[in-house]
Design a protein around this motif. Structure first.
Motif, mmCIF file in Angstrom:
data_model
loop_
_atom_site.group_PDB
_atom_site.id
_atom_site.type_symbol
_atom_site.label_atom_id
_atom_site.label_comp_id
_atom_site.label_asym_id
_atom_site.label_seq_id
_atom_site.Cartn_x
_atom_site.Cartn_y
_atom_site.Cartn_z
ATOM 1 N N ALA A 18 -6.161 -2.406 -3.353
ATOM 2 C CA ALA A 18 -5.639 -1.303 -4.161
ATOM 3 C C ALA A 18 -6.723 -0.529 -4.894
ATOM 4 N N SER A 50 -2.388 2.547 -6.200
ATOM 5 C CA SER A 50 -1.533 1.485 -5.645
ATOM 6 C C SER A 50 -1.573 0.167 -6.405
ATOM 7 N N VAL A 62 -2.591 -4.532 -0.921
ATOM 8 C CA VAL A 62 -1.638 -3.523 -0.461
ATOM 9 C C VAL A 62 -1.161 -3.863 0.947
#
Length: 634
Positions: A89, A93, A134
């Motif tokens: 990330a 995110s 992610v």
């Protein structure tokens, strides 16, 4: 390879990206994103501005830790963080996990009311952690805002269900990235035959460190050598694990010690196979197919040697041998050890280590002796460090100070509690001017199932007792034959020792002192001053030239004596005062040792292997009218 206290993120990430690009097979199919990264030779993204980082912190309600902020200022996210996190990330995110996985419930099932902070943290991290993964292979990466060090760094926890382990803690985001970089190197280094050769400045530097560590280890600098080898092992460098395992095994470690690919090399098999096989043989519940787990890919000769070595371990015939002056010292050390002088055996062995020569460039120390039934028990962590600190293999360096001996000397150690407090009663015979192998001829049961005057092969006390009981067919309440281990008891004396005697019966005791003393002098001691749930007792008898000179027995609170007892052994000195049994026992044993100059070897009796034999009965036969019980088996 990288210091996280002064992390140059751009140089580090550029190096990683270039090594990743160079490691890809030419025919590998890549995603469009990876193809772009390959062309750019950059696994990252454009840097995040201070405004983007501040906006992220406002969204999350917390200021980010220093190393993560510095990372974002170089790249706003990252591809391929190790082998199992495909996208890490950036500012957009990163999010609070808030138990989205439901794993908090799973981890909360395990801690009990006595759980410590670490177990609680493993459950709580799923509720409060900042999630950085992610895209991944079922791998979670969570930063813990409550696990913060003095520099403001948040610990990072990684966990994958397929690893079946507790979450792994990394001290900071920088430390996590460095571990991910190591994982990348480790996986590429073991990429298989079809993968391109993985060589770069990092691998070349690490391989040079491995070679430096090898030389340093032979000079006696094992601590620095192990540190360098462990670093290289983390990166998957060949040789590092096999070299480091040799050091670890001499420090007493057996778990996860396999010597890696070195054990498959026939040059080293005679030294590296025996410790592995001995560890397997010591755990008889293991399937023998598991003994070959570390030999996958080894040639037939090495596999055959492994099987043959396992057979020799199990039938007790394995003997370590070595070439040259060191090999000659091995034989002398074994001779000392089999008669109980383990301290002398160690000094013989360690004094000859400087003459030892390796079997090849990746052989750091003699190791086969660890599997020898007589020499293996000599090892302690302190002695392992002494050997590792001794220059050898043609190298020079400072000789270490000798490690302390394991035997305290004398006899008084018998009064000290052993683990489990099981040695509350014991008996022994000391014979002057006689070699240990002659004791069976003076004391052995020549009839029945005792084995006559032949000594057994060296065994632990448990092995010897198990074999003897298994071979017996008759058990009688009037019979008291003793299984005794034999060895040397100091200058001019030999001993026979029984650490688990039958119940003491003063009415029927027949001391073996007279029969043992033919043409010499013999001493018999039987102690039970700390015997649980029984009246304390102590017996001493001394004979010369086949006749008893003096004796005394303390039992039922009374002293019975005969002959002219030396003042130093006068029982009234010991049993007149109200003293605890261990104190009386200790004083008596010290007096016996002082009077006769004899000692018993604690390490050999407790941890080593000694020859044994079975004596004649220490009880007289039953008289008319006396009843007894006989049980016959088979």
């Amino acid at each position: 390879m990288t210091d996280t206290t002064a992390f140059d993120w751009r140089s580090f990430l550029l190096r990683w990206s270039g090594e990743w690009a160079d490691s890809l097979p030419g025919d590998e199919t890549l995603t469009a994103d990876d193809e772009a990264a390959l062309q750019a030779r950059w696994l990252g993204f454009p840097p995040a501005s201070e405004e983007r980082i501040a906006a992220m912190e406002q969204r999350l309600g917390r200021r980010m830790p220093p190393s993560y902020r510095e990372f974002l200022a170089v790249t706003d996210g990252w591809r391929h963080a190790g082998g199992f996190v495909w996208l890490l990330a950036g500012t957009e995110s990163a999010r609070w996990h808030d138990n989205a996985s439901g794993l908090a419930y799973t981890f909360e099932e395990y801690p009990d009311e006595d759980a410590g902070p670490e177990e609680r943290r493993e459950a709580d991290i799923w509720r409060r952690g900042l999630q950085l993964d992610v895209e991944s292979d079922a791998t979670y990466v969570l930063m813990d805002p409550d696990d913060v060090d003095e520099d403001g760094e948040w610990a990072v926890y990684t966990w994958a269900s397929w690893r079946a382990e507790a979450p792994e803690r990394h001290a900071s985001f920088a430390a996590f990235m460095l571990d991910a970089y190591r994982e990348f190197h480790n996986l590429r280094s073991h990429g298989g035959a079809q993968a391109p050769e993985f060589v770069n400045d990092t691998t070349r530097t690490l391989d040079a460190h491995v070679e430096e560590a090898r030389t340093e280890a032979l000079r006696g600098g094992w601590e620095r050598a192990l540190q360098m080898l462990d670093e290289a092992k983390g990166y998957g460098r060949p040789r590092a694990a096999g070299l480091g395992d040799q050091i670890r095994r001499l420090l007493g470690q057996t778990s996860m010690v396999s010597f890696d690919d070195l054990v498959k090399d026939r040059r080293y098999a005679t030294e590296l196979l025996p410790p592995l096989v001995a560890e397997h043989a010591a755990h008889s519940y293991r399937d023998d197919s598991g003994s070959l787990f570390h030999l996958r890919g080894a040639d037939e000769d090495v596999v055959s040697l492994a099987h043959a070595t396992l057979d020799r371990m199990r039938d007790g015939t394995y003997r370590y041998t070595a070439a040259g002056p060191f090999g000659e010292a091995v034989e002398r050390a074994r001779e000392s050890a089999r008669w109980g002088d383990t301290d002398g055996a160690w000094r013989t062995l360690i004094d000859a280590v400087s003459w030892w020569e390796p079997l090849g460039p990746d052989h750091l120390a003699p190791l086969g002796w660890l599997a020898d039934p007589l020499l293996g028990p000599l090892l302690t962590p302190e002695r392992g460090r002494e050997l590792l600190s001794t220059p050898r293999g043609g190298q020079s360096g400072d000789t270490p100070s000798p490690s302390a001996g394991l035997d305290p000397g004398g006899l008084a150690w018998l009064a000290e509690p052993d683990p489990g407090n099981n040695r509350t009663s014991y008996r022994f015979v000391l014979v002057e001017g006689v070699e240990p192998e002659e004791l069976a001829g003076r004391l052995a049961d020549r009839a029945g199932d005792g084995g006559g005057s032949a000594l057994s092969a060296p065994m632990t006390w448990w092995e010897a007792r198990t074999a003897w009981v298994r071979g017996r067919r008759e058990f009688s309440s009037y019979d008291d034959r003793a299984l005794m281990a034999v060895g040397r008891a100091g200058p001019g004396w030999s001993f026979a020792f029984d650490g688990d005697p039958a119940p003491f019966d003063i009415r029927r005791l027949v001391s073996p002192a007279a029969s043992a003393a033919a043409g010499t002098r013999a001493v018999v001691v039987w102690s039970g001053l700390r015997k649980r749930h029984r009246e304390p007792f102590f017996h001493l008898s001394v004979a010369r030239d086949g006749a008893e000179q003096y004796s005394f027995t303390y039992a039922d609170g009374e002293i019975r004596s005969s002959g002219e007892i030396p003042a130093a052994l006068d029982p009234n000195r010991f049993f007149g005062a109200q003293e605890d049994g261990a104190g009386v026992e200790r004083s008596l044993l010290a007096a016996v040792a002082g009077e006769f100059g004899a000692r018993l070897p604690r390490h050999a009796l407790v941890n080593g292997r000694l020859h044994t034999f079975v004596t004649r009965s220490w009880k007289r036969p039953p008289r008319d009218g006396e009843t007894y019980t006989v049980i016959r088996v088979g």
